[in-house]
Design an enzyme around this catalytic site. Sequence first.
Site, PDB file in Angstrom:
ATOM      1  N   ASP A 145     -11.874  31.430  45.135  1.00 44.20           N
ATOM      2  CA  ASP A 145     -11.858  29.989  45.386  1.00 44.20           C
ATOM      3  C   ASP A 145     -13.262  29.449  45.641  1.00 44.20           C
ATOM      4  O   ASP A 145     -13.544  28.289  45.401  1.00 44.20           O
ATOM      5  CB  ASP A 145     -10.988  29.666  46.609  1.00 44.20           C
ATOM      6  N   ASP A 227     -13.295  23.550  43.719  1.00 45.42           N
ATOM      7  CA  ASP A 227     -13.111  24.945  44.121  1.00 45.42           C
ATOM      8  C   ASP A 227     -13.400  25.794  42.880  1.00 45.42           C
ATOM      9  O   ASP A 227     -12.988  25.435  41.755  1.00 45.42           O
ATOM     10  CB  ASP A 227     -11.659  25.219  44.552  1.00 45.42           C
ATOM     11  N   HIS A 277      -6.105  25.284  41.516  1.00 44.29           N
ATOM     12  CA  HIS A 277      -6.603  26.527  40.932  1.00 44.29           C
ATOM     13  C   HIS A 277      -5.900  26.853  39.614  1.00 44.29           C
ATOM     14  O   HIS A 277      -4.669  26.954  39.548  1.00 44.29           O
ATOM     15  CB  HIS A 277      -6.484  27.700  41.921  1.00 44.29           C
ATOM     16  N   ASP A 279      -5.774  29.545  37.934  1.00 46.20           N
ATOM     17  CA  ASP A 279      -5.369  30.923  37.646  1.00 46.20           C
ATOM     18  C   ASP A 279      -3.908  31.265  37.942  1.00 46.20           C
ATOM     19  O   ASP A 279      -3.536  32.444  37.989  1.00 46.20           O
ATOM     20  CB  ASP A 279      -6.324  31.928  38.303  1.00 46.20           C
ATOM     21  N   ARG A 296       4.070  24.349  33.399  1.00 47.69           N
ATOM     22  CA  ARG A 296       2.894  23.494  33.547  1.00 47.69           C
ATOM     23  C   ARG A 296       2.178  23.290  32.205  1.00 47.69           C
ATOM     24  O   ARG A 296       1.116  23.868  31.959  1.00 47.69           O
ATOM     25  CB  ARG A 296       1.929  24.131  34.559  1.00 47.69           C
ATOM     26  N   SER A 328       1.781  29.671  48.380  1.00 48.25           N
ATOM     27  CA  SER A 328       1.715  29.427  46.934  1.00 48.25           C
ATOM     28  C   SER A 328       3.098  29.401  46.286  1.00 48.25           C
ATOM     29  O   SER A 328       4.109  29.683  46.920  1.00 48.25           O
ATOM     30  CB  SER A 328       0.901  30.544  46.283  1.00 48.25           C
ATOM     31  N   SER A 329       3.080  29.146  44.991  1.00 47.00           N
ATOM     32  CA  SER A 329       4.299  29.263  44.189  1.00 47.00           C
ATOM     33  C   SER A 329       4.454  30.725  43.764  1.00 47.00           C
ATOM     34  O   SER A 329       3.584  31.558  44.045  1.00 47.00           O
ATOM     35  CB  SER A 329       4.179  28.390  42.943  1.00 47.00           C
ATOM     36  N   CYS A 381      -7.019  35.729  42.736  1.00 47.67           N
ATOM     37  CA  CYS A 381      -7.509  34.946  43.882  1.00 47.67           C
ATOM     38  C   CYS A 381      -8.245  35.813  44.896  1.00 47.67           C
ATOM     39  O   CYS A 381      -9.257  35.394  45.457  1.00 47.67           O
ATOM     40  CB  CYS A 381      -6.362  34.307  44.650  1.00 47.67           C
TER      41      CYS A 381
HETATM   42  N1  NVA Z   1      -1.233  26.056  42.665  1.00 44.65           N
HETATM   43  C1  NVA Z   1      -1.159  27.440  42.853  1.00 44.65           C
HETATM   44  C2  NVA Z   1      -2.011  28.003  43.915  1.00 44.65           C
HETATM   45  C3  NVA Z   1      -2.191  29.442  43.731  1.00 44.65           C
HETATM   46  C4  NVA Z   1      -3.252  30.061  44.523  1.00 44.65           C
HETATM   47  C5  NVA Z   1       0.291  27.827  42.985  1.00 44.65           C
HETATM   48  O1  NVA Z   1       0.894  28.094  41.973  1.00 44.65           O
HETATM   49  O2  NVA Z   1       0.835  27.857  44.083  1.00 44.65           O
END
Ligand code: NVA
Length: 409
Positions: A145, A227, A277, A279, A296, A328-329, A381
């Site tokens: 990050d 970030d 983020h 990733d 997404r 997170s998700s 991450c």
């Molecule tokens: N937006 C992301 C953050 C992951 C570090 C998610 O899927 O929760």
Amino acid sequence: MFTKLARSLHDHFSANSLQLTKRLCSYTPGNKNHSPVWAWNEWDPLEEIVLGTPEMACCPEVLPEAKACISENKFDFLIKHKGKYWKSVIEPEHYKLMLDEHANFIRILQGEGVKVVHPEPIDFAKTFKTPNFSAHGVDCAMPRDFLLIVGDEMIESTMTWRSRYFEFMCYKTLIKDYWRRGAKWTAAPKPMCRESLFKENYCADEDSSAFFDEKTSILTEEEPVFDAADFIRCGRDIFAHVSQVSNNSGIEWVRRHLAPKGIRVHALNFVDPKPMHIDTTLFTPRPGVAITCPERPCLQIGLFKKAGWDVVVAPYPDIPKNFPYYISSQWLSLNVVMLDEKRVLVEKDEIGIQKLFEKIGITSVKVPFKHCFSIGGGIHCWTSDVRRRGDLQNYFDWPQELLEKFEAK
Ligand code: NVA
């Protein structure tokens, strides 16, 4: 205005500087004078990595900018435990498994011949104060990050969550050491983080199916913020995620900063009401392949297709939604690290994505890591690859008109 200026800077520098960079930047293994920091993409053979540490990590404060990133169903838990060490919040057996996985991951990396280094934690539970705000810290578990590595340069990102403002301190010893040994060191302008950086009474629409942009963001453009985890490196081209933690000005700062190296930064917009983020949303495991998250969609995915890249949609994660993902998700399934173009470090229970990798000729090195997911990040991450063996290359050949069309969007 930004785009025009960026383009003229780019035109001015890129023709000659790309050649120059290529000439100056050939990787020479064993050369003691070579920069210890060297990574142009996500897939060249990995030599050295920063792995975050769970020590002193705290449950984050749910400030408005954190609310804008985290799913609402996690708020009650986070509000209840904000500012407490995760060690005292997480069920002891789960926490122990997290530490075991972390220690085992170090052994796996070392077994692959990768040098592993760590940031130095500070006491994140302590409240700090700037002239504009006060908060307590979060952790130094997620170097991705903060540290943006492009070639021989370490860029300290601004960070956007106010609770993460002083995270840079954890990396000082490491960064100074790399710098003394020849790496370039840049700190992006430290933001003021006044109230006016955040839209008043902001509330994300979690059901929105619109492409996320500056209109739907919590961030204003008062100052550049970003970030590092919102950028994915593909040699001469870097893709940036317009998100709740990286505004257009932040992406523009990175774009202009990297233009003299001949690098082009492309902003991407996704359907995600709470983007944070890139990733967990888009990943490029090797030249010619982009993996995307089915939930997404990306507005500019044509950029990859027009360059002849395969766009592969990731399968749904195997680890269930009700696993304790406190922040997170579940899309941490996509949050992987390449050992080289043919081998990937991936969570051992994420079978679907392992099968996908197999189909595209990439072997999975299975890593037990899911308990580490709980405090907010996956394998990508928790790490920042600082050295990979390979040179700056061009992986996208687009006609200029196509680029202009995307940029003018
Ligand atoms: N937006 C992301 C953050 C992951 C570090 C998610 O899927 O929760």
